[in-house]
Design a protein around this motif. Structure first.
Motif, PDB file in Angstrom:
ATOM      1  N   PRO A   1       0.840  -1.194   0.000  1.00  0.00           N
ATOM      2  CA  PRO A   1       0.000   0.000   0.000  1.00  0.00           C
ATOM      3  C   PRO A   1       0.878   1.247   0.000  1.00  0.00           C
ATOM      4  CG  PRO A   1      -0.068  -1.078   2.135  1.00  0.00           C
ATOM      5  CD  PRO A   1       0.690  -1.975   1.206  1.00  0.00           C
TER       6      PRO A   1
ATOM      7  N   SER B   1      -2.406  -3.804   6.676  1.00  0.00           N
ATOM      8  CA  SER B   1      -2.474  -2.548   5.921  1.00  0.00           C
ATOM      9  C   SER B   1      -2.791  -2.823   4.455  1.00  0.00           C
ATOM     10  CB  SER B   1      -1.155  -1.783   6.025  1.00  0.00           C
ATOM     11  OG  SER B   1      -0.924  -1.367   7.339  1.00  0.00           O
TER      12      SER B   1
ATOM     13  N   HIS C   1      -6.070  -1.631   2.432  1.00  0.00           N
ATOM     14  CA  HIS C   1      -5.897  -0.895   1.178  1.00  0.00           C
ATOM     15  C   HIS C   1      -6.700  -1.545   0.049  1.00  0.00           C
ATOM     16  CE1 HIS C   1      -4.024   1.482  -1.949  1.00  0.00           C
ATOM     17  NE2 HIS C   1      -3.628   0.387  -2.547  1.00  0.00           N
TER      18      HIS C   1
ATOM     19  N   PRO D   1      -9.531   5.122  -0.625  1.00  0.00           N
ATOM     20  CA  PRO D   1      -8.164   4.835  -0.207  1.00  0.00           C
ATOM     21  C   PRO D   1      -7.658   5.879   0.795  1.00  0.00           C
ATOM     22  CG  PRO D   1      -8.366   4.492  -2.549  1.00  0.00           C
ATOM     23  CD  PRO D   1      -9.670   5.106  -2.086  1.00  0.00           C
TER      24      PRO D   1
END
Length: 81
Positions: free
Chosen positions: A15, A27, A31, A44
């Motif tokens: 990400p 993460s 994402h 996002p």
């Protein structure tokens, strides 16, 4: 006529930034979910923004940290910790 197929999304790339306090794998999963969400409010970076705002709320500058407490609501269905 056929519509052009959507562009392939690459999920092997990390990400843009790792979300503070979350692992790299988590993460990346966040994402992906944000990138694929059809919802206007989930975009996002939305999760990172929300978590950072929550951290700011829990740790106000110059004050004692706030801690979540169990609800004392007598309403049916509300857990009291």
């Amino acid at each position: 006529m056929r519509a052009a197929p959507p562009a392939a999304l690459r999920w092997d790339a990390p990400p843009p930034e790792r979300i503070h306090g979350l692992s790299t794998a988590t993460s990346l999963a966040v994402h992906r979910a944000e990138a694929l969400a059809p919802d206007f409010d989930l975009y996002p970076g939305a999760t990172d923004w929300a978590l950072s705002r929550y951290r700011e709320f829990l740790m106000p500058p110059g004050r004692r940290p706030r801690y979540p407490r169990p609800s004392l609501c007598p309403c049916p269905g509300v857990l009291d910790g």
